[in-house]
Design a protein around this motif. Structure first.
Motif, mmCIF file in Angstrom:
data_model
loop_
_atom_site.group_PDB
_atom_site.id
_atom_site.type_symbol
_atom_site.label_atom_id
_atom_site.label_comp_id
_atom_site.label_asym_id
_atom_site.label_seq_id
_atom_site.Cartn_x
_atom_site.Cartn_y
_atom_site.Cartn_z
ATOM 1 N N THR A 252 31.564 38.188 36.187
ATOM 2 C CA THR A 252 30.128 38.201 35.916
ATOM 3 C C THR A 252 29.463 36.951 36.466
ATOM 4 O O THR A 252 28.418 37.016 37.103
ATOM 5 N N ARG A 253 30.112 35.801 36.262
ATOM 6 C CA ARG A 253 29.533 34.540 36.703
ATOM 7 C C ARG A 253 30.264 33.959 37.912
ATOM 8 O O ARG A 253 29.709 33.140 38.627
ATOM 9 N N GLY A 254 31.519 34.340 38.117
ATOM 10 C CA GLY A 254 32.291 33.781 39.211
ATOM 11 C C GLY A 254 32.134 34.553 40.512
ATOM 12 O O GLY A 254 31.325 35.471 40.626
ATOM 13 N N ASP A 255 32.940 34.154 41.513
ATOM 14 C CA ASP A 255 32.867 34.784 42.831
ATOM 15 C C ASP A 255 33.840 35.946 42.994
ATOM 16 O O ASP A 255 33.815 36.647 44.010
ATOM 17 N N ALA A 256 34.724 36.133 42.017
ATOM 18 C CA ALA A 256 35.709 37.213 42.119
ATOM 19 C C ALA A 256 34.999 38.568 42.075
ATOM 20 O O ALA A 256 33.988 38.740 41.407
ATOM 21 N N ARG A 257 35.545 39.515 42.812
ATOM 22 C CA ARG A 257 34.964 40.854 42.863
ATOM 23 C C ARG A 257 35.985 41.859 42.359
ATOM 24 O O ARG A 257 37.188 41.708 42.552
ATOM 25 N N SER A 258 35.485 42.882 41.719
ATOM 26 C CA SER A 258 36.344 43.935 41.188
ATOM 27 C C SER A 258 35.710 45.282 41.498
ATOM 28 O O SER A 258 34.478 45.406 41.486
ATOM 29 N N PRO A 259 36.540 46.295 41.791
ATOM 30 C CA PRO A 259 35.980 47.634 42.010
ATOM 31 C C PRO A 259 35.495 48.279 40.715
ATOM 32 O O PRO A 259 34.911 49.365 40.740
#
Length: 203
Positions: free
Chosen positions: A171-178
């Motif tokens: 939500t706040r970080g740069d990680a992405r999830s499908p």
């Protein structure tokens, strides 16, 4: 003509609102007290009538954040209704909802480097939030055999960590999830509860 810096009905809260805007834009350590004064349209000298420095202002923002967070969690818990499981899951989801709706408060609370334990009012407000999650965990724990039952504080800490991780990463970080953050959190909590033997159809 009134002197600049003394026209606010509530200067203290005006500075909090200014800090929230600056935190959302620059992060909790990315602004100065002078910038907060300018945004609140008061003189820097007027700020010191209420806050000794930027950290004290951030502490107040965080305290108000914990008050809002605690109220949201209490509302979500709803005294354990309609079931212990539903109430527990609602409290966990409130974490994500709070981070989305109140990003400035969230950053002041968790990303400012301010120590909760060094400020009595802040610690008291934070304890209210912890207490709600522990209460929800305790209600749900009665469905676990005593010999397999984790302490409510441990139970709630695991879910708090899971919720915080989802917020920080997806939500706040740069990680992405499908997958949407809400789905990740719900699935993670489901896996944790199944590991404790708390199957939805049994609770």
């Amino acid at each position: 003509m009134a002197r600049r810096g003394y026209h606010h009905g509530n200067l203290r809260q005006a500075l909090v609102e200014a800090a929230l805007a600056l935190i959302a834009e620059k992060g909790p350590q990315g602004f100065t007290l002078s910038e907060a004064a300018k945004l609140a349209d008061v003189t820097p000298a007027a700020v010191y009538r209420h806050f000794a420095g930027r950290d004290e202002l951030i502490v107040e923002v965080a305290r108000q954040g914990y008050d809002i967070f605690g109220a949201l969690m209490t509302f979500a818990f709803d005294e354990g209704r309609p079931s212990a499981l539903a109430a527990f899951e609602a409290v966990a989801r409130a974490y994500l909802a709070f981070a989305r709706k109140y990003p400035g408060h969230y950053m002041a609370m968790f990303e400012s480097g301010i120590s909760v334990q060094r400020h009595a009012d802040l610690a008291k407000a934070a304890e209210t939030c912890t207490a709600v999650l522990e209460q929800a965990a305790a209600r749900l724990s009665v469905h676990i055999p005593p010999e397999k039952r984790p302490p409510p504080a441990m139970f709630s800490a695991h879910v708090w960590a899971l919720s915080h991780g989802v917020v920080e990463l997806f939500t706040r970080g740069d990680a992405r999830s499908p997958f949407p953050a809400e789905d990740l959190l719900e699935a993670g909590i489901g896996i944790y509860l199944r590991g404790l033997g708390l199957l939805p159809q049994d609770v």
